[in-house]
Design a protein around this motif. Sequence first.
Motif, PDB file in Angstrom:
ATOM      1  N   GLY A   1     -11.686 -12.408  -0.161  1.00  0.00           N
ATOM      2  CA  GLY A   1     -12.174 -13.617  -0.814  1.00  0.00           C
ATOM      3  C   GLY A   1     -12.428 -14.757   0.153  1.00  0.00           C
ATOM      4  N   LEU A   2     -13.365 -15.610  -0.216  1.00  0.00           N
ATOM      5  CA  LEU A   2     -13.679 -16.815   0.553  1.00  0.00           C
ATOM      6  C   LEU A   2     -13.703 -18.004  -0.391  1.00  0.00           C
TER       7      LEU A   2
ATOM      8  N   ARG B   1     -18.663 -28.163   5.562  1.00  0.00           N
ATOM      9  CA  ARG B   1     -18.160 -27.077   4.735  1.00  0.00           C
ATOM     10  C   ARG B   1     -16.921 -26.514   5.396  1.00  0.00           C
ATOM     11  N   SER B   2     -15.840 -26.452   4.642  1.00  0.00           N
ATOM     12  CA  SER B   2     -14.657 -25.775   5.152  1.00  0.00           C
ATOM     13  C   SER B   2     -14.517 -24.459   4.409  1.00  0.00           C
ATOM     14  N   GLY B   3     -14.081 -23.428   5.128  1.00  0.00           N
ATOM     15  CA  GLY B   3     -13.941 -22.109   4.523  1.00  0.00           C
ATOM     16  C   GLY B   3     -12.596 -21.498   4.822  1.00  0.00           C
ATOM     17  N   LEU B   4     -11.988 -20.891   3.802  1.00  0.00           N
ATOM     18  CA  LEU B   4     -10.749 -20.135   3.979  1.00  0.00           C
ATOM     19  C   LEU B   4     -11.010 -18.701   3.553  1.00  0.00           C
ATOM     20  N   LEU B   5     -10.757 -17.769   4.456  1.00  0.00           N
ATOM     21  CA  LEU B   5     -10.938 -16.347   4.186  1.00  0.00           C
ATOM     22  C   LEU B   5      -9.601 -15.699   3.859  1.00  0.00           C
ATOM     23  N   PHE B   6      -9.610 -14.822   2.868  1.00  0.00           N
ATOM     24  CA  PHE B   6      -8.417 -14.085   2.474  1.00  0.00           C
ATOM     25  C   PHE B   6      -8.716 -12.590   2.483  1.00  0.00           C
ATOM     26  N   VAL B   7      -7.686 -11.782   2.750  1.00  0.00           N
ATOM     27  CA  VAL B   7      -7.893 -10.337   2.870  1.00  0.00           C
ATOM     28  C   VAL B   7      -8.142  -9.674   1.525  1.00  0.00           C
ATOM     29  N   ASP B   8      -7.750 -10.318   0.423  1.00  0.00           N
ATOM     30  CA  ASP B   8      -8.008  -9.755  -0.896  1.00  0.00           C
ATOM     31  C   ASP B   8      -8.148 -10.878  -1.912  1.00  0.00           C
TER      32      ASP B   8
END
Length: 203
Positions: free
Chosen positions: A105-106, A154-161
């Motif tokens: 997810g982002l 734009r700030s982005g946070l990436l998640f593994v699921d």
Amino acid sequence: MFVRTVYATGDPTKIDTALRALNTAGRDLLMERPGYRGASVFVDRELGKLLSASWWSSAADRHNSDEVMSLRRAELLGPFAGTVTVDNYEVAAFHVFQHPRAGGGLRVTGLEFDPADTDLLADVFRTSLLPRLDTLRGIAGASLFVDRERGRARSGLLFVDRESLAASRAVMAAVRHEGVAKAHATVTGLEEFEVVYADVRAD
């Protein structure tokens, strides 16, 4: 580094057509360009939204690559895309905690601020936000893209699921509220996407 983002909306039933084109011909075109450092693609299949980002060593490399990509963009995104918006940013912060995964997810936060506060925003992101992410379950990466002239980011946070993405919402809402107050910024958008792929060479 520097980034070009492409934000497209269209018919959700046709989004896979655009993804196949971006994953084949699109990636081949990008990899042929000098200064290419990687690309990422994210989707919202339910609403029909696609966000892609290409990363470049310099602003000149990004500009030169767009001479080719702008000619092919409609072909690559059709017949899915009804609207397409292209933006250019400087990478103010980029941190990898672990390699992101397809299906992860982002979360993207849109920001506006006084251009004079660009460095303040970057400093708040690096010193106040990043240290608090280490213990966040499933965090894969964090980035901040800024447009110094227009006062947009734009700030982005990436998640593994997607489960980790959902679990972070309450915690990150509080962090976001505190961060924008410190940075004198305004939140203009908040979106979540599925990770199709994310491959960036930061070194």
